[in-house]
Design an enzyme around this catalytic site. Structure first.
Site, PDB file in Angstrom:
ATOM      1  N   HIS A  89      64.267  17.867  39.309  1.00 59.75           N
ATOM      2  CA  HIS A  89      65.215  18.930  38.973  1.00 59.75           C
ATOM      3  C   HIS A  89      64.512  20.276  39.133  1.00 59.75           C
ATOM      4  O   HIS A  89      63.302  20.383  38.946  1.00 59.75           O
ATOM      5  CB  HIS A  89      65.738  18.758  37.540  1.00 59.75           C
ATOM      6  N   GLU A 137      70.993  21.874  44.742  1.00 55.77           N
ATOM      7  CA  GLU A 137      71.168  22.941  43.746  1.00 55.77           C
ATOM      8  C   GLU A 137      70.309  24.152  44.085  1.00 55.77           C
ATOM      9  O   GLU A 137      69.094  24.108  43.878  1.00 55.77           O
ATOM     10  CB  GLU A 137      70.737  22.455  42.351  1.00 55.77           C
TER      11      GLU A 137
END
Ligand code: G3P
Length: 219
Positions: A89, A137
């Protein structure tokens, strides 16, 4: 049915008993989307035992049973009731060697894997590790009010093409600033299988309304 991954991060409203309550609320929408709470390792058992949803961990380490004090072990994630893990992430970035090995360890333990990529180039590199999902992202949009599908649709479409070119079985997810049904619908239109949302739900004042709004984008 579209995937709604909900990253509880370390928000107070996504921690401990609050994580369990939020997961229960999410579960009430499970007829309308494939909802996956992504929770802190210490909350996996509490959440997974409380709801009939697939639950993911936020991170794990590329280790096996043994001497690894403080590390997050794939088998422990699995035994806690999760079915998968996120890796790399934007708030917990790792290099490709780490991601490759951790993906292998996760698969050995029978976990599904979602790898996060910040660019189409990184998405293509990570696709070589054959994860189940890649979440695209752009880091600068995370936590904001302008969504990836509005601000950077080309990042999504380029990533979709790059990932499909390597392995068409990988499901592409996108996230960062996703707050409305329009954001979700645009992501699906660009070839995604779902979205990865955090603040739009976890930090929302009216969480039920926020979930309903997002889910409307899958219809
Ligand atoms: O993991 C999803 C996340 O990074 C997106 O965060 O707050 O922009 O929905 P947010």
């Amino acid at each position: 049915m579209g995937y709604l991954f909900v990253n509880f991060k370390t928000y107070e409203s996504g921690t401990g008993k609050n994580a369990q309550s939020l997961a229960k609320l999410l579960a009430t929408f499970s007829a309308d989307a494939q909802i996956i709470p992504v929770v802190q390792a210490v909350d996996l058992r509490l959440v997974a035992s409380a709801v009939p949803l697939d639950v993911f961990a936020q991170h794990m380490d590329p280790i096996s049973f043994g001497s690894n004090t403080g590390a997050v072990l794939a088998q422990a994630i699995k035994q806690a009731g999760a079915i998968g893990t996120v890796l790399n992430h934007a708030e917990n970035k790792r290099d490709n060697e780490f991601v490759k090995l951790a993906t292998m360890r996760a698969k050995e333990a029978g976990l599904k894997v979602m790898l996060c990529a910040e660019t189409p180039k990184r998405a293509k590199e990570l696709a070589a590790f054959s994860p189940d999902f890649i979440a695209v992202e752009p880091p600068e949009l995370i936590g904001g009010n302008v969504s990836v599908s509005t601000a950077k649709p080309q990042v999504i479409s380029k990533s979709v093409d790059a990932i499909r070119g390597v392995n068409p079985k990988i499901k592409v997810i996108t996230g960062a600033g996703v707050k409305t049904s329009v954001d979700v619908a645009a992501a699906m239109e660009l070839g995604c299988s779902g979205v990865f949302v955090a603040s739009g739900i976890v930090a929302a004042k009216d969480k039920e309304a926020a979930i309903r709004e997002l889910i409307a984008g899958f219809k």
